[in-house]
Design an enzyme around this catalytic site. Structure first.
Site, mmCIF file in Angstrom:
data_model
loop_
_atom_site.group_PDB
_atom_site.id
_atom_site.type_symbol
_atom_site.label_atom_id
_atom_site.label_comp_id
_atom_site.label_asym_id
_atom_site.label_seq_id
_atom_site.Cartn_x
_atom_site.Cartn_y
_atom_site.Cartn_z
ATOM 1 N N GLU A 200 -1.981 -5.520 -3.471
ATOM 2 C CA GLU A 200 -1.039 -4.728 -2.683
ATOM 3 C C GLU A 200 0.034 -5.613 -2.049
ATOM 4 O O GLU A 200 1.210 -5.243 -2.006
ATOM 5 C CB GLU A 200 -1.772 -3.947 -1.587
ATOM 6 C CG GLU A 200 -2.566 -2.786 -2.125
ATOM 7 C CD GLU A 200 -3.340 -2.055 -1.047
ATOM 8 O OE1 GLU A 200 -3.614 -0.851 -1.250
ATOM 9 O OE2 GLU A 200 -3.682 -2.659 0.002
ATOM 10 N N ASP B 31 0.835 -1.205 0.000
ATOM 11 C CA ASP B 31 0.000 0.000 0.000
ATOM 12 C C ASP B 31 0.869 1.254 0.000
ATOM 13 O O ASP B 31 0.619 2.203 -0.749
ATOM 14 C CB ASP B 31 -0.929 -0.021 1.217
ATOM 15 C CG ASP B 31 -1.791 1.206 1.300
ATOM 16 O OD1 ASP B 31 -2.607 1.444 0.390
ATOM 17 O OD2 ASP B 31 -1.648 1.951 2.295
#
Length: 141
Positions: free
Chosen positions: A118, A46
């Site tokens: 992610e 992320d």
């Protein structure tokens, strides 16, 4: 599991143990003796994604104000965008899910796909550095 197809789709090499960890959902982990899951790699991915997209938007749009840049970045890193990227590479077929999550269609759930994307990005960053992560982001986002 053989991840050669996935790494081919990504266009990079990722250490197999890291890739398996990136694809291990917490439901699978819980049902298999609470083995490590992908949440830490998701956290890293992320941040890497945010950095790469921010840098790209900043360079591409020198005339935009901060608020407009933020809106562009937020659209690029949204769960919807990430899940579409995951679908485009068939990521769902590789995610290790618990029985209940599998039965409820977990491999096609937007949030699970986005989180796994992610995590894979985090694994790519660890395996190949920022260049590997950049290649994934520039090719898929």
């Amino acid at each position: 599991m053989n991840y050669a197809t996935l790494t081919e789709r990504l266009g990079i090499s990722i250490e197999p143990a890291l890739l398996e960890l990136a694809l291990t959902h917490s439901s699978y982990s819980y049902e298999n003796g609470k083995t490590p899951n992908n949440e830490r790699l998701e956290f890293l991915g992320d941040s890497v994604l945010g950095f790469l997209v921010t840098e790209h938007v900043y360079q591409l749009h020198p005339d935009l104000a901060e608020g407009e840049l933020s809106r562009l970045r937020n659209a690029a890193v949204s769960a919807k965008t990430l899940s579409l990227a995951a679908i485009n590479i068939g990521l769902g077929e590789f995610i290790l899910l618990g029985k209940g999550e599998s039965l409820s269609g977990g491999s096609s759930k937007s949030n699970i796909l986005a989180d796994a994307f992610e995590a894979v990005l985090g694994a790519a960053f660890i395996s190949g550095g920022i260049d590997a992560a950049h290649r994934i982001v520039s090719d898929l986002i």
